[in-house]
Design a protein around this motif. Structure first.
Motif, PDB file in Angstrom:
ATOM      1  N   GLU A  30      43.364  40.408  39.331  1.00 30.42           N
ATOM      2  CA  GLU A  30      43.304  40.985  40.671  1.00 30.42           C
ATOM      3  C   GLU A  30      43.038  39.901  41.716  1.00 30.42           C
ATOM      4  O   GLU A  30      43.674  39.881  42.772  1.00 30.42           O
ATOM      5  CB  GLU A  30      42.210  42.054  40.733  1.00 30.42           C
ATOM      6  N   TYR A  31      42.120  38.997  41.401  1.00 28.19           N
ATOM      7  CA  TYR A  31      41.804  37.912  42.341  1.00 28.19           C
ATOM      8  C   TYR A  31      43.036  37.043  42.595  1.00 28.19           C
ATOM      9  O   TYR A  31      43.340  36.691  43.734  1.00 28.19           O
ATOM     10  CB  TYR A  31      40.640  37.076  41.819  1.00 28.19           C
ATOM     11  N   GLN A  32      43.754  36.707  41.535  1.00 26.25           N
ATOM     12  CA  GLN A  32      44.969  35.913  41.702  1.00 26.25           C
ATOM     13  C   GLN A  32      46.031  36.685  42.476  1.00 26.25           C
ATOM     14  O   GLN A  32      46.844  36.098  43.198  1.00 26.25           O
ATOM     15  CB  GLN A  32      45.512  35.482  40.338  1.00 26.25           C
ATOM     16  N   ALA A  33      46.015  38.017  42.357  1.00 29.92           N
ATOM     17  CA  ALA A  33      46.976  38.850  43.078  1.00 29.92           C
ATOM     18  C   ALA A  33      46.696  38.883  44.581  1.00 29.92           C
ATOM     19  O   ALA A  33      47.561  39.277  45.355  1.00 29.92           O
ATOM     20  CB  ALA A  33      46.973  40.271  42.512  1.00 29.92           C
ATOM     21  N   HIS A  90      40.716  47.142  46.507  1.00 28.95           N
ATOM     22  CA  HIS A  90      39.586  46.261  46.810  1.00 28.95           C
ATOM     23  C   HIS A  90      38.739  46.129  45.554  1.00 28.95           C
ATOM     24  O   HIS A  90      38.684  47.037  44.737  1.00 28.95           O
ATOM     25  CB  HIS A  90      38.744  46.839  47.949  1.00 28.95           C
ATOM     26  N   SER A  91      38.073  45.009  45.429  1.00 29.23           N
ATOM     27  CA  SER A  91      37.207  44.765  44.276  1.00 29.23           C
ATOM     28  C   SER A  91      35.769  44.562  44.746  1.00 29.23           C
ATOM     29  O   SER A  91      35.537  44.030  45.838  1.00 29.23           O
ATOM     30  CB  SER A  91      37.677  43.511  43.528  1.00 29.23           C
ATOM     31  N   GLU A  92      34.841  44.957  43.909  1.00 27.76           N
ATOM     32  CA  GLU A  92      33.428  44.689  44.195  1.00 27.76           C
ATOM     33  C   GLU A  92      33.090  43.219  43.958  1.00 27.76           C
ATOM     34  O   GLU A  92      32.039  42.749  44.364  1.00 27.76           O
ATOM     35  CB  GLU A  92      32.546  45.561  43.297  1.00 27.76           C
ATOM     36  N   ASP A  93      33.982  42.484  43.289  1.00 22.21           N
ATOM     37  CA  ASP A  93      33.700  41.115  42.887  1.00 22.21           C
ATOM     38  C   ASP A  93      34.146  40.050  43.884  1.00 22.21           C
ATOM     39  O   ASP A  93      33.765  38.896  43.762  1.00 22.21           O
ATOM     40  CB  ASP A  93      34.350  40.837  41.529  1.00 22.21           C
ATOM     41  N   PHE A  94      34.982  40.417  44.856  1.00 24.19           N
ATOM     42  CA  PHE A  94      35.424  39.463  45.870  1.00 24.19           C
ATOM     43  C   PHE A  94      35.875  40.238  47.100  1.00 24.19           C
ATOM     44  O   PHE A  94      36.094  41.450  47.037  1.00 24.19           O
ATOM     45  CB  PHE A  94      36.537  38.543  45.336  1.00 24.19           C
TER      46      PHE A  94
END
Length: 181
Positions: A30-33, A90-94
């Motif tokens: 997800e972060y790379q996306a 959205h992610s809770e991690d970034f």
């Protein structure tokens, strides 16, 4: 490796019999996306025969925390949403937002089930299953999670029944879209 799909690709190219799972790694995809969703999508499509869905989240018969059950269920649904839809997420991690990858159904089917069937053929063999000793059923006071998967490997229905509820809560996933009831 999971921080860069190019490094995972290099590993898979170097070790042609290797397989990878995405347990606790989807957040890295997800972060790379956030910056290069097409690269992540191309990676999953290219290596679709060597990737398995996995989750480090688990819920067992000794767990009775209803919030934990909901958290595990929500995590599974988020994973599915990321792989099958193009929804803004959205992610809770970034902080950065990203879109789901909207992978082709054939790719999702392989990642979620078909690749596991190839690696673990007896897990789907009804005769082998019948020969296994019966597993103890969880006591009634614990929540139960039921995932119904049709033959086409699409999670069709997820049900969660809490000890204090007579009616199961659940949701349906049809053609890559998840709804709850």
């Amino acid at each position: 490796l999971e921080w860069d799909v190019d490094k995972v690709a290099t590993f898979l190219d170097h070790f042609p019999q290797a397989r990878v799972d995405v347990a606790a790694r989807l957040v890295h995809l997800e972060y790379q996306a956030t910056t290069n969703p097409d690269k992540v999508r191309r990676f999953l499509i290219r290596y679709q025969d060597r990737i398995l869905y996995g989750s480090d989240a688990a819920y067992g018969p000794v767990d009775s925390d209803t919030a934990a059950v909901k958290d595990v269920h929500d995590g599974w649904l988020r994973d599915w949403q990321f792989l099958v839809t193009s929804d803004l997420m959205h992610s809770e991690d970034f902080e950065a937002s990203f879109h789901g990858l909207q992978l082709p159904r054939e790719v999702v089917d392989k990642i979620y089930r078909r690749n596991a069937e190839v690696l673990f053929p007896k897990a789907w063999d009804k005769k082998s299953q019948a020969a296994l000793p019966a597993q103890p059923q969880p006591p009634e006071q614990h929540a139960r999670i039921t995932v119904v998967v049709r033959d086409d490997a699409v999670p069709n229905e997820v049900r969660i029944q809490m000890p204090d509820e007579s009616q199961a809560q659940g949701g349906r996933a049809d053609a890559g879209h998840i709804t709850s009831r």
